[in-house]
Design an enzyme around this catalytic site. Sequence first.
Site, PDB file in Angstrom:
ATOM      1  N   LYS A  22      56.940 -19.870 -15.892  1.00  0.00           N
ATOM      2  CA  LYS A  22      57.706 -20.565 -16.932  1.00  0.00           C
ATOM      3  C   LYS A  22      59.196 -20.509 -16.622  1.00  0.00           C
ATOM      4  O   LYS A  22      59.888 -21.528 -16.670  1.00  0.00           O
ATOM      5  CB  LYS A  22      57.446 -19.891 -18.289  1.00  0.00           C
ATOM      6  CG  LYS A  22      58.418 -20.336 -19.378  1.00  0.00           C
ATOM      7  CD  LYS A  22      58.110 -19.698 -20.722  1.00  0.00           C
ATOM      8  CE  LYS A  22      58.801 -18.389 -20.981  1.00  0.00           C
ATOM      9  NZ  LYS A  22      60.247 -18.499 -21.288  1.00  0.00           N
ATOM     10  N   ASN A  23      59.689 -19.328 -16.315  1.00  0.00           N
ATOM     11  CA  ASN A  23      61.134 -19.158 -16.163  1.00  0.00           C
ATOM     12  C   ASN A  23      61.674 -19.727 -14.849  1.00  0.00           C
ATOM     13  O   ASN A  23      62.884 -19.748 -14.637  1.00  0.00           O
ATOM     14  CB  ASN A  23      61.517 -17.682 -16.290  1.00  0.00           C
ATOM     15  CG  ASN A  23      61.401 -17.203 -17.725  1.00  0.00           C
ATOM     16  OD1 ASN A  23      61.162 -17.989 -18.634  1.00  0.00           O
ATOM     17  ND2 ASN A  23      61.563 -15.897 -17.929  1.00  0.00           N
ATOM     18  N   CYS A 118      68.003 -15.765 -32.197  1.00  0.00           N
ATOM     19  CA  CYS A 118      66.667 -15.651 -31.638  1.00  0.00           C
ATOM     20  C   CYS A 118      66.119 -14.324 -32.093  1.00  0.00           C
ATOM     21  O   CYS A 118      66.867 -13.361 -32.251  1.00  0.00           O
ATOM     22  CB  CYS A 118      66.766 -15.701 -30.117  1.00  0.00           C
ATOM     23  SG  CYS A 118      65.275 -15.178 -29.306  1.00  0.00           S
ATOM     24  N   ARG A 123      71.777 -12.759 -28.345  1.00  0.00           N
ATOM     25  CA  ARG A 123      71.730 -13.618 -27.168  1.00  0.00           C
ATOM     26  C   ARG A 123      72.761 -14.744 -27.155  1.00  0.00           C
ATOM     27  O   ARG A 123      72.414 -15.925 -27.173  1.00  0.00           O
ATOM     28  CB  ARG A 123      70.325 -14.207 -26.996  1.00  0.00           C
ATOM     29  CG  ARG A 123      69.277 -13.148 -26.852  1.00  0.00           C
ATOM     30  CD  ARG A 123      67.907 -13.721 -26.768  1.00  0.00           C
ATOM     31  NE  ARG A 123      67.462 -13.957 -25.403  1.00  0.00           N
ATOM     32  CZ  ARG A 123      66.286 -14.493 -25.093  1.00  0.00           C
ATOM     33  NH1 ARG A 123      65.481 -14.888 -26.032  1.00  0.00           N
ATOM     34  NH2 ARG A 123      65.946 -14.648 -23.846  1.00  0.00           N
ATOM     35  N   ASP A 312      60.565  -8.447 -20.001  1.00  0.00           N
ATOM     36  CA  ASP A 312      59.447  -9.310 -20.386  1.00  0.00           C
ATOM     37  C   ASP A 312      58.085  -8.647 -20.192  1.00  0.00           C
ATOM     38  O   ASP A 312      57.055  -9.244 -20.521  1.00  0.00           O
ATOM     39  CB  ASP A 312      59.500 -10.630 -19.589  1.00  0.00           C
ATOM     40  CG  ASP A 312      60.585 -11.568 -20.103  1.00  0.00           C
ATOM     41  OD1 ASP A 312      61.188 -11.285 -21.158  1.00  0.00           O
ATOM     42  OD2 ASP A 312      60.823 -12.598 -19.441  1.00  0.00           O
ATOM     43  N   ARG A 404      53.873 -20.751 -26.042  1.00  0.00           N
ATOM     44  CA  ARG A 404      55.151 -21.128 -25.450  1.00  0.00           C
ATOM     45  C   ARG A 404      55.209 -20.722 -23.983  1.00  0.00           C
ATOM     46  O   ARG A 404      55.833 -21.395 -23.175  1.00  0.00           O
ATOM     47  CB  ARG A 404      56.306 -20.428 -26.177  1.00  0.00           C
ATOM     48  CG  ARG A 404      56.674 -21.029 -27.510  1.00  0.00           C
ATOM     49  CD  ARG A 404      57.956 -20.408 -28.004  1.00  0.00           C
ATOM     50  NE  ARG A 404      58.912 -20.345 -26.922  1.00  0.00           N
ATOM     51  CZ  ARG A 404      59.844 -19.404 -26.772  1.00  0.00           C
ATOM     52  NH1 ARG A 404      59.973 -18.446 -27.672  1.00  0.00           N
ATOM     53  NH2 ARG A 404      60.663 -19.414 -25.761  1.00  0.00           N
TER      54      ARG A 404
HETATM   55  C1  UD1 Z   1      65.976 -14.839 -19.281  1.00  0.00           C
HETATM   56  C2  UD1 Z   1      64.508 -15.170 -19.412  1.00  0.00           C
HETATM   57  C3  UD1 Z   1      63.854 -14.222 -20.411  1.00  0.00           C
HETATM   58  C4  UD1 Z   1      64.128 -12.772 -20.038  1.00  0.00           C
HETATM   59  C5  UD1 Z   1      65.626 -12.538 -19.817  1.00  0.00           C
HETATM   60  C6  UD1 Z   1      65.923 -11.148 -19.280  1.00  0.00           C
HETATM   61  C7  UD1 Z   1      64.447 -17.539 -18.966  1.00  0.00           C
HETATM   62  C8  UD1 Z   1      64.251 -18.921 -19.491  1.00  0.00           C
HETATM   63  N1  UD1 Z   1      64.376 -16.549 -19.843  1.00  0.00           N
HETATM   64  O1  UD1 Z   1      66.556 -15.071 -20.559  1.00  0.00           O
HETATM   65  O2  UD1 Z   1      62.438 -14.471 -20.395  1.00  0.00           O
HETATM   66  O3  UD1 Z   1      63.690 -11.926 -21.096  1.00  0.00           O
HETATM   67  O4  UD1 Z   1      66.143 -13.483 -18.878  1.00  0.00           O
HETATM   68  O5  UD1 Z   1      65.239 -10.922 -18.101  1.00  0.00           O
HETATM   69  O6  UD1 Z   1      64.613 -17.340 -17.777  1.00  0.00           O
HETATM   70  N2  UD1 Z   1      74.049 -12.341 -22.719  1.00  0.00           N
HETATM   71  C9  UD1 Z   1      75.282 -12.473 -23.309  1.00  0.00           C
HETATM   72  N3  UD1 Z   1      76.016 -13.613 -23.077  1.00  0.00           N
HETATM   73  C10 UD1 Z   1      75.557 -14.625 -22.298  1.00  0.00           C
HETATM   74  C11 UD1 Z   1      74.299 -14.487 -21.684  1.00  0.00           C
HETATM   75  C12 UD1 Z   1      73.578 -13.334 -21.924  1.00  0.00           C
HETATM   76  O7  UD1 Z   1      75.738 -11.590 -24.043  1.00  0.00           O
HETATM   77  O8  UD1 Z   1      76.264 -15.638 -22.146  1.00  0.00           O
HETATM   78  C13 UD1 Z   1      73.261 -11.106 -22.931  1.00  0.00           C
HETATM   79  C14 UD1 Z   1      71.988 -11.379 -23.716  1.00  0.00           C
HETATM   80  O9  UD1 Z   1      72.220 -11.334 -25.094  1.00  0.00           O
HETATM   81  C15 UD1 Z   1      71.091 -10.255 -23.230  1.00  0.00           C
HETATM   82  C16 UD1 Z   1      71.515 -10.065 -21.779  1.00  0.00           C
HETATM   83  O10 UD1 Z   1      72.809 -10.651 -21.673  1.00  0.00           O
HETATM   84  O11 UD1 Z   1      71.355  -9.066 -23.954  1.00  0.00           O
HETATM   85  C17 UD1 Z   1      70.604 -10.710 -20.749  1.00  0.00           C
HETATM   86  O12 UD1 Z   1      70.311 -12.024 -21.148  1.00  0.00           O
HETATM   87  P1  UD1 Z   1      69.935 -13.177 -20.129  1.00  0.00           P
HETATM   88  O13 UD1 Z   1      69.623 -12.611 -18.793  1.00  0.00           O
HETATM   89  O14 UD1 Z   1      70.972 -14.235 -20.212  1.00  0.00           O
HETATM   90  O15 UD1 Z   1      68.600 -13.727 -20.755  1.00  0.00           O
HETATM   91  P2  UD1 Z   1      68.122 -15.209 -20.696  1.00  0.00           P
HETATM   92  O16 UD1 Z   1      68.661 -15.837 -19.449  1.00  0.00           O
HETATM   93  O17 UD1 Z   1      68.354 -15.877 -21.996  1.00  0.00           O
END
Ligand code: UD1
Length: 424
Positions: A22-23, A118, A123, A312, A404
């Site tokens: 998925k990711n 979320c 996030r 995950d 999902r």
């Molecule tokens: C992706 C995955 C999700 C997985 C996560 C962590 C996808 C579609 N989803 O989510 O399944 O659980 O990586 O491995 O690939 N953060 C900020 N600011 C930002 C971006 C992130 O503060 O602009 C924080 C988030 O709140 C979180 C951490 O950084 O605490 C990591 O998040 P991130 O790696 O961005 O997760 P996703 O990419 O949303």
Amino acid sequence: MDKLLIRGGRPLHGEVAISGAKNAALPALCAALLTPQAVTLRNVPRLRDVATMRALLQRIGVQVQTHGERGGLTLQAADPLDPVAPYELVKTMRASILVLGPLLARCGRARVSLPGGCAIGARPVDQHIRGLQAMGAEIAVEHGYIEARLPPGRSRLRGARITTDMVTVTGTENLLMAATLAEGETVLENAAQEPEVVDLAELLIAMGARIEGHGTRRIHVQGVAALHGAEHHVVADRIEAGTFLCAVAAAGGRARLRHGRADHLDAVIDKLLAAGVEVEAGADGLTVTSPGGAALRAQSFRTTEYPGFPTDMQAQFMALNCVAQGPSAVTETIFENRFMHVQELARLGARIRIDGRTAFVEGGQRLSGAAVMATDLRASASLVIAGLVADGETVVDRIYHLDRGYDQMEVKLRALGADIERLA
Ligand code: UD1
């Protein structure tokens, strides 16, 4: 609303095929925005999130065709595109933010709804925004929308050195896609090393992008003026494979997971081996053998970025720890609110105490079936695993969360001998 009815206590035996990730599929779909030519993807999983992304891309103006072959999709983002991602589509899936970088790079402007809250944590997307600003974009957040555009007189983003405050997977992917069409060199420091980032980089390279260092903490991108069409096979889903590893570990039995990749699951497999599970990596797959959860030793772990233990997989391994022998401590370091499965596991008889970011699990419990509620994608999977080992009937409600991100999970589990059915 669909539910799953599970009658627990059966070991799992046989073979299942692991689907495309998925990711990896979600960013690959968005990468098609970077070129007017056709991009063909294979091994795209059949998931709700993929359908949502497809609807979003179609709304933007992308032509999407399904192939007869399983998991084949061709996308063509010919001009004109309408670079808008409306709230109605974005609110159901945070990964919609992945259209921001490609749209800005391709169209010079983008209007993308903020993903909003979320269940598993705040996030924010501040790192995505800051990175694009460093590449010269003018960005305002107004009325719940990210309004991004290039300054007057500019037709391309410009390369920049960007260091994100934390490792962010979709943040890295968004900036990587934007950088492919920027003028000059971009260096992404503190980049995510996840296999899904590598898979995206490989697709972009096949489209003509110049990228080096993907899979490490520093990615170099030399921007090019245009990308072209390509074909790409989406990497196998390590989280789906890891979920089946935990299911077989807990229920007992022996199963082959076709296409599962051990090299993407080192941290999880190390813990399973320490617990007493056998995992063998073979040609194009993994074989797992387990005497059943009650004969295993519970394992403590902390979630971290790849190659550490994936957040995950936290909920699914915790379900295993509930029945395995001994105490364990599970620490979640990526998301601040990712223990919602704990109170549902408790309804099945698990003993877990939460203190801050750590859950202390008292192992060796006999779980007994009950009605439980899925709260998010991976929490749902942990409840299914718990249901497979619980006495009697477990009903998991709200499994739209499961749909999902898992491609026909109950069909695959049934193929392994589980007594599980979907109730409409
Ligand atoms: C992706 C995955 C999700 C997985 C996560 C962590 C996808 C579609 N989803 O989510 O399944 O659980 O990586 O491995 O690939 N953060 C900020 N600011 C930002 C971006 C992130 O503060 O602009 C924080 C988030 O709140 C979180 C951490 O950084 O605490 C990591 O998040 P991130 O790696 O961005 O997760 P996703 O990419 O949303």
